[in-house]
Design a protein around this motif. Structure first.
Motif, PDB file in Angstrom:
ATOM      1  N   GLU A   1      -2.558  -1.185   7.116  1.00 15.24           N
ATOM      2  CA  GLU A   1      -1.637  -0.400   6.285  1.00 15.24           C
ATOM      3  C   GLU A   1      -1.820   1.115   6.384  1.00 15.24           C
ATOM      4  N   PRO A   2      -3.053   1.639   6.487  1.00 11.55           N
ATOM      5  CA  PRO A   2      -3.171   3.103   6.611  1.00 11.55           C
ATOM      6  C   PRO A   2      -2.454   3.674   7.833  1.00 11.55           C
ATOM      7  N   TRP A   3      -2.213   2.849   8.838  1.00 12.22           N
ATOM      8  CA  TRP A   3      -1.525   3.300  10.047  1.00 12.22           C
ATOM      9  C   TRP A   3      -0.011   3.196   9.951  1.00 12.22           C
TER      10      TRP A   3
END
Length: 221
Positions: free
Chosen positions: A15-17
């Motif tokens: 998710e951070p990407w």
């Protein structure tokens, strides 16, 4: 993290990407994909709300892969999702009728209608299918076999997670060649010139060398 290739590291997209993956897709796939380009869905660098929502929904399945440089630049991505039956496709097709974006609706009506003409779930007696939905490589990294490597890594993910079937809706000649080279077979295809509106006119005027949609699959066991 998956094995390195061409000096790049391959890893599952977490998710951070997601924001950076969407930015990558805005620069590449959203404008370059043959059907998107045929209807002028958006210009390079521009966002597209419905396409981004579709991409994010697939990314949340947790089975997509990216290739990243040592400095953290995304070189390419393959956005994968899980299909749970043709009922999913039927519901998605019904939902299209409520959308105002005519260009988006044309593209996905083609994809959903043609997929409903086959049933890989019944053919292979499975309840879920690993679907390759978006294959995108930054222009700086093309011509190095990265698309094939991304699809190969996707197959590793599919096997690790117990999928028995992979499929992809290959809309252009290049993705079709990559899929074929990895052992995918064509289950169904339609020429773009044969896909017409109610007046008998082709819905899509897709530039050469892309002349057809191929629904391709690979059995993993």
């Amino acid at each position: 993290m998956l094995a390195n290739s061409n000096g790049l590291r391959m890893e599952i997209i977490t998710e951070p990407w997601f924001p950076e993956v969407i930015q990558h897709l805005r620069r590449t796939f959203f404008a370059d994909e043959p059907l998107n380009k045929a209807v002028s869905l958006c210009r390079p660098g521009d966002g597209h709300t419905l396409l981004e929502k579709h991409s994010l929904s697939s990314l949340r399945d947790g089975i997509s892969v990216m290739a990243v440089t040592a400095s953290g630049e995304i070189a390419g991505v393959v956005v994968n999702g899980i299909l749970h039956g043709n009922d999913d496709t039927s519901r998605a097709l019904d939902k299209l009728a409520t959308m105002d974006d005519d260009k988006f609706r044309k593209i996905f009506t083609l994809l959903y209608e043609e997929n409903l003409k086959i049933d890989l779930f019944e053919q292979f007696s499975v309840e879920k299918i690993f679907e390759i939905r978006i294959l995108s490589v930054d222009s700086k990294f093309r011509g190095q076999g990265l698309a094939k490597e991304l699809m190969r890594k996707s197959e590793e993910v599919a096997r690790t997670q117990g999928f028995r079937i992979m499929k992809t809706d290959a809309t252009g000649m290049f993705s079709q060649r990559v899929a074929s080279s990895l052992g995918f077979a064509t289950r169904h295809e339609v020429l773009y010139d044969d896909y017409c509106d109610q007046d008998g006119r082709p819905v899509f005027h897709v530039g050469a060398p892309h002349d057809r949609l191929k629904i391709m699959y690979k059995a993993l066991c």
